[in-house]
Scaffold this motif. Structure first.
Motif, PDB file in Angstrom:
ATOM      1  N   ALA A 160       0.970  -1.353   0.145  1.00  0.00           N
ATOM      2  CA  ALA A 160       0.059   0.050   0.481  1.00  0.00           C
ATOM      3  C   ALA A 160       0.610   1.014  -0.117  1.00  0.00           C
ATOM      4  O   ALA A 160       2.158   1.378   0.213  1.00  0.00           O
ATOM      5  N   ALA A 161       0.161   2.837   0.151  1.00  0.00           N
ATOM      6  CA  ALA A 161       1.280   3.289   0.236  1.00  0.00           C
ATOM      7  C   ALA A 161       0.340   4.612   1.032  1.00  0.00           C
ATOM      8  O   ALA A 161      -1.207   4.443   0.824  1.00  0.00           O
ATOM      9  N   PRO A 162       1.135   5.405   1.594  1.00  0.00           N
ATOM     10  CA  PRO A 162       0.570   7.039   2.098  1.00  0.00           C
ATOM     11  C   PRO A 162      -0.872   7.293   1.197  1.00  0.00           C
ATOM     12  O   PRO A 162      -0.339   7.848   0.125  1.00  0.00           O
ATOM     13  N   GLY A 163      -2.006   8.010   1.461  1.00  0.00           N
ATOM     14  CA  GLY A 163      -2.485   7.999   1.009  1.00  0.00           C
ATOM     15  C   GLY A 163      -4.654   6.841   0.280  1.00  0.00           C
ATOM     16  O   GLY A 163      -5.376   8.091   0.424  1.00  0.00           O
ATOM     17  N   ASP A 164      -3.721   5.697   0.298  1.00  0.00           N
ATOM     18  CA  ASP A 164      -4.554   4.790   0.089  1.00  0.00           C
ATOM     19  C   ASP A 164      -5.622   4.871   1.340  1.00  0.00           C
ATOM     20  O   ASP A 164      -5.338   5.175   2.435  1.00  0.00           O
ATOM     21  N   LEU A 165      -6.877   4.745   0.675  1.00  0.00           N
ATOM     22  CA  LEU A 165      -8.409   4.180   1.194  1.00  0.00           C
ATOM     23  C   LEU A 165      -8.392   3.230   1.947  1.00  0.00           C
ATOM     24  O   LEU A 165      -7.780   2.357   2.146  1.00  0.00           O
ATOM     25  N   ILE A 166      -8.946   3.132   3.335  1.00  0.00           N
ATOM     26  CA  ILE A 166      -8.812   2.271   4.262  1.00  0.00           C
ATOM     27  C   ILE A 166     -10.603   2.117   4.404  1.00  0.00           C
ATOM     28  O   ILE A 166     -11.478   2.701   3.972  1.00  0.00           O
ATOM     29  N   MET A 167     -11.099   0.987   3.255  1.00  0.00           N
ATOM     30  CA  MET A 167     -12.328   0.151   2.886  1.00  0.00           C
ATOM     31  C   MET A 167     -13.000  -0.387   3.748  1.00  0.00           C
ATOM     32  O   MET A 167     -12.237  -1.406   4.463  1.00  0.00           O
ATOM     33  N   ASP A 168     -14.694  -0.406   4.631  1.00  0.00           N
ATOM     34  CA  ASP A 168     -14.871  -1.045   6.082  1.00  0.00           C
ATOM     35  C   ASP A 168     -16.206  -1.747   4.272  1.00  0.00           C
ATOM     36  O   ASP A 168     -17.246  -0.486   4.208  1.00  0.00           O
ATOM     37  N   GLY A 169     -16.843  -2.594   3.746  1.00  0.00           N
ATOM     38  CA  GLY A 169     -17.367  -2.926   3.135  1.00  0.00           C
ATOM     39  C   GLY A 169     -17.018  -2.206   1.870  1.00  0.00           C
ATOM     40  O   GLY A 169     -16.228  -1.337   0.545  1.00  0.00           O
ATOM     41  N   GLU A 170     -17.919  -1.294   1.253  1.00  0.00           N
ATOM     42  CA  GLU A 170     -18.664   0.056  -0.160  1.00  0.00           C
ATOM     43  C   GLU A 170     -17.790   0.787   0.863  1.00  0.00           C
ATOM     44  O   GLU A 170     -18.105   1.829  -0.122  1.00  0.00           O
ATOM     45  N   GLU A 171     -17.689   1.134   1.753  1.00  0.00           N
ATOM     46  CA  GLU A 171     -17.994   2.614   2.175  1.00  0.00           C
ATOM     47  C   GLU A 171     -16.179   3.076   3.591  1.00  0.00           C
ATOM     48  O   GLU A 171     -15.705   2.175   3.840  1.00  0.00           O
ATOM     49  N   GLY A 199     -11.350   5.528   6.146  1.00  0.00           N
ATOM     50  CA  GLY A 199     -10.229   5.842   6.850  1.00  0.00           C
ATOM     51  C   GLY A 199      -9.144   5.802   5.615  1.00  0.00           C
ATOM     52  O   GLY A 199      -9.277   6.402   4.360  1.00  0.00           O
ATOM     53  N   LYS A 200      -7.529   5.999   5.935  1.00  0.00           N
ATOM     54  CA  LYS A 200      -6.892   6.555   5.109  1.00  0.00           C
ATOM     55  C   LYS A 200      -5.252   6.166   5.734  1.00  0.00           C
ATOM     56  O   LYS A 200      -4.822   6.216   6.817  1.00  0.00           O
ATOM     57  N   ILE A 201      -4.382   5.995   4.934  1.00  0.00           N
ATOM     58  CA  ILE A 201      -2.629   4.552   5.065  1.00  0.00           C
ATOM     59  C   ILE A 201      -1.649   6.464   5.274  1.00  0.00           C
ATOM     60  O   ILE A 201      -2.407   6.883   4.474  1.00  0.00           O
ATOM     61  N   THR A 202      -1.600   6.490   6.259  1.00  0.00           N
ATOM     62  CA  THR A 202      -0.440   7.674   6.479  1.00  0.00           C
ATOM     63  C   THR A 202       0.965   7.030   6.498  1.00  0.00           C
ATOM     64  O   THR A 202       1.800   7.993   5.781  1.00  0.00           O
ATOM     65  N   SER A 203       1.343   6.164   6.955  1.00  0.00           N
ATOM     66  CA  SER A 203       2.397   5.550   6.508  1.00  0.00           C
ATOM     67  C   SER A 203       2.900   3.769   6.311  1.00  0.00           C
ATOM     68  O   SER A 203       1.636   3.434   6.405  1.00  0.00           O
ATOM     69  N   PHE A 204       3.490   3.256   5.457  1.00  0.00           N
ATOM     70  CA  PHE A 204       3.579   1.923   4.754  1.00  0.00           C
ATOM     71  C   PHE A 204       4.812   1.420   5.243  1.00  0.00           C
ATOM     72  O   PHE A 204       5.614   2.428   4.521  1.00  0.00           O
ATOM     73  N   LEU A 228       8.666  -4.734   5.827  1.00  0.00           N
ATOM     74  CA  LEU A 228       9.814  -5.819   6.765  1.00  0.00           C
ATOM     75  C   LEU A 228      10.510  -6.398   5.941  1.00  0.00           C
ATOM     76  O   LEU A 228       9.974  -7.332   5.135  1.00  0.00           O
ATOM     77  N   PRO A 229      11.835  -6.555   6.878  1.00  0.00           N
ATOM     78  CA  PRO A 229      12.757  -7.700   6.327  1.00  0.00           C
ATOM     79  C   PRO A 229      11.620  -9.223   5.627  1.00  0.00           C
ATOM     80  O   PRO A 229      12.189  -9.382   5.019  1.00  0.00           O
ATOM     81  N   ASP A 230      11.007  -9.476   6.902  1.00  0.00           N
ATOM     82  CA  ASP A 230      10.860 -11.146   6.018  1.00  0.00           C
ATOM     83  C   ASP A 230       9.596 -10.478   5.537  1.00  0.00           C
ATOM     84  O   ASP A 230       8.506 -12.046   5.295  1.00  0.00           O
ATOM     85  N   GLY A 231       9.207 -10.074   4.645  1.00  0.00           N
ATOM     86  CA  GLY A 231       8.147  -9.510   3.920  1.00  0.00           C
ATOM     87  C   GLY A 231       6.253  -9.400   4.535  1.00  0.00           C
ATOM     88  O   GLY A 231       5.827  -9.104   3.534  1.00  0.00           O
ATOM     89  N   GLN A 232       6.754  -9.204   5.950  1.00  0.00           N
ATOM     90  CA  GLN A 232       5.501  -8.558   6.272  1.00  0.00           C
ATOM     91  C   GLN A 232       5.162  -6.966   6.191  1.00  0.00           C
ATOM     92  O   GLN A 232       5.584  -6.102   6.345  1.00  0.00           O
ATOM     93  N   HIS A 233       3.284  -6.509   5.523  1.00  0.00           N
ATOM     94  CA  HIS A 233       3.522  -5.296   5.373  1.00  0.00           C
ATOM     95  C   HIS A 233       2.567  -4.817   6.779  1.00  0.00           C
ATOM     96  O   HIS A 233       2.101  -5.424   6.717  1.00  0.00           O
ATOM     97  N   VAL A 234       3.316  -3.688   7.185  1.00  0.00           N
ATOM     98  CA  VAL A 234       2.532  -2.800   8.300  1.00  0.00           C
ATOM     99  C   VAL A 234       2.222  -1.357   7.967  1.00  0.00           C
ATOM    100  O   VAL A 234       2.867  -0.666   6.976  1.00  0.00           O
ATOM    101  N   ALA A 235       1.482  -1.121   8.172  1.00  0.00           N
ATOM    102  CA  ALA A 235       1.175   0.848   7.839  1.00  0.00           C
ATOM    103  C   ALA A 235       0.816   1.188   8.956  1.00  0.00           C
ATOM    104  O   ALA A 235       0.293   0.288   9.845  1.00  0.00           O
TER     105      ALA A 235
END
Length: 384
Positions: A306-317, A320-325, A328-335
Motif C-alpha cells: 500500500a502507500a500513504p493516501g490509500d483509502l481504508i475501506m469497510d465494505g463499500e464505505e 480511513g486513510k493510510i498515512t505510513s507504510f 519488513l525484512p520478513d515480507g510482512q506489510h505494516v502500516a
C-alpha cells in the motif's frame, strides 16, 4: 553546547566511563568504517536492517538522529511561555525532569510532538527534522514585548543519538549512567565525557525501552564507538522507519499534520487535562469532555503493498486513510492509518477489525505507542 555550565548545577559532576575524544574522531568516519550508506549526512542503512530490527526486540541498537531538531529556550519566563505554547504542564516541571508535549495550532491541529528536557536555566526541545525551522519561527513570533524568553537553534553545536531495546539499561549501566535506569520519561542528567558534556535522557523517542543522548560531535562519536564496543547494533534510518511504523510512533508530515489533532493521534499522555489555557486548549478540551473524537490512529497488517493516501475501506464505505507504510525484512506489510472510530454516536473498539486496502485484506491492530481515548461511554465491539 549552550547551557553546559547551568546543567552541571544539578548533575553533581557525573562522569561517563568513556575517554576524552580524539581530536580527529568524527561520527561520520566511524559510520563509514561500519559500512554505513549515507545520504544527505544521514545513515540510511548499515547493511544490517534485519539484524538491527532483531536487536531492537532482544538486544540494543544505537541510532544517529543528528538531523532531528534541537531548540533551546532560555530566560526567566521560559516555563510560563512554553506552558502556553503546547499541551504539557511545564509549570509542574523541575530541573532534571522532562516530558513529551504537542505543539498545536489554534484549532488544536498537530504541529509536532517534542521531547522537552527541563534544565536549570533553559529547556531543550527535541523536535522532528522537518519542524525545526517552523517551530523556531513560531516560538519567536509569540515572544511579546517584555517577555523574558530567548529561543535559539542548537542543531549545529550538537548531535542527537538514541539507544533502544531491552539491553539499553545494561548499556547505560556499563557506561556509568545507572542512576537514570527506572526513571520516568524525560528524566535526564549531564555527564562528563572527558571535558565535554553529554546529556542523557530517559526515552527512545518511540515506545521501545531506551534513551536519548545530546552531545557535541566529539563526545557523540566517542559515545557511539563505546556503545558499539559494548555490543550495540547500529540502526540506519530505513530500519528505524520500519520500527517506527511497527511501534506506531506518529511522524511529522505523515501522522502529525494539520489534518489531525493529538487525541486522534493517540497522544493523550502528552496532553494535560488539568493545566490552564494554551494555544488550542478550547478545541482539545471540548473533544475530550464531549467524547467527540471521531477517528483514531491504528496499526494495520496488510496482505499486500500500500502507500500513504490509500483509502481504508469497510465494505463499500470509506472508513480511513493510510498515512505510513513499510514492508519488513520478513515480507510482512505494516502500516499506520487514521480510521473512523464511532458508529451510531458510540465509540467502537476497532481492534482486530477486518478492512480492505486497494482491494486486499487488512486487519487493524493496536500499537505500543498510541493511547486511545476510551470515551465517556463503554467502548463496544463494532458489529457492522
Amino acid at each position: 553546547m549552550k547551557g553546559n555550565r547551568e546543567s552541571r548545577v544539578f548533575t553533581r559532576a557525573l562522569e561517563l566511563d568513556i575517554d576524552l575524544p580524539d581530536i580527529d574522531l568524527d561520527l561520520s568516519s566511524l559510520q563509514d568504517d561500519q559500512g554505513a550508506h549515507i545520504e544527505d549526512g544521514i545513515p540510511v542503512s548499515f547493511g544490517n536492517d534485519t539484524e538491527a530490527l532483531e536487536a531492537l526486540e532482544s538486544g540494543v541498537v544505537i541510532i544517529d538522529h543528528k538531523h532531528w531538531g534541537r531548540l533551546r529556550v532560555a530566560g526567566e519566563d521560559r516555563l510560563t511561555f512554553l506552558h502556553g505554547q503546547s499541551t504539557a504542564d511545564f509549570l509542574a516541571m523541575q530541573p532534571g525532569r522532562g516530558c513529551s508535549t504537542v505543539f498545536v495550532d489554534r484549532k488544536g491541529r498537530t504541529i509536532d510532538l517534542a521531547l522537552c528536557l527541563i534544565q536549570a536555566n533553559s529547556v531543550l526541545l527535541l523536535v522532528s527534522p522537518s519542524r525545526r525551522k517552523a517551530l523556531l519561527s513560531r516560538l519567536d513570533q509569540y515572544i511579546f514585548f517584555g517577555d523574558k524568553v530567548e529561543v535559539s537553534d542548537v542543531l549545529e553545536q550538537t548531535v542527537q543519538l538514541r539507544v533502544a531495546g531491552p539491553g539499553s539499561d545494561g548499556l547505560l549501566q556499563s557506561l556509568g549512567a545507572a542512576g537514570l535506569v527506572g526513571q520516568p520519561e524525560g528524566s535526564h542528567a549531564v555527564f562528563g565525557a572527558g571535558s565535554e558534556p553529554v546529556v542523557i535522557a530517559v526515552g527512545s523517542g518511540f515506545s521501545a525501552q531506551g534513551y536519548t543522548i545530546v552531545a557535541s560531535e566529539g563526545a557523540a562519536a566517542e559515545f557511539w564507538q563505546r556503545c558499539i564496543k559494548q555490543g550495540a547494533v547500529p540502526m540506519g534510518e530505513r530500519a528505524y522507519e520500519q520500527a517506527r511504523i511497527s511501534y506506531g510512533r506518529p511522524a511529522a508530515d505523515n501522522e502529525l499534520t494539520e489534518d489531525y489533532n493529538p487525541l486522534e493521534a493517540g497522544l493523550q499522555t502528552a496532553v494535560s487535562s488539568t493545566k490552564g489555557c494554551f494555544i488550542g486548549a478550547e478545541t482539545l478540551s471540548k473533544l475530550n469532555n464531549l467524547d467527540a473524537v471521531k477517528q483514531q490512529l491504528w496499526g494495520l497488517h496488510l496482505a499486500a503493498s500500500a502507500a500513504p493516501g490509500d483509502l481504508i475501506m469497510d465494505g463499500e464505505e470509506k472508513c480511513g486513510k493510510i498515512t505510513s507504510f513499510t514492508t519488513l525484512p520478513d515480507g510482512q506489510h505494516v502500516a499506520l492509518g487514521y480510521v473512523r472510530c464511532r458508529s451510531r454516536g458510540v465509540q467502537v473498539d476497532l481492534e482486530g477489525k477486518q478492512v480492505t486496502v486497494n482491494g486486499g485484506s487488512a486487519r487493524l491492530v493496536r500499537t505500543p505507542f498510541a493511547t486511545h481515548m476510551e470515551g465517556s461511554t463503554q467502548a463496544v465491539k463494532d458489529q457492522q
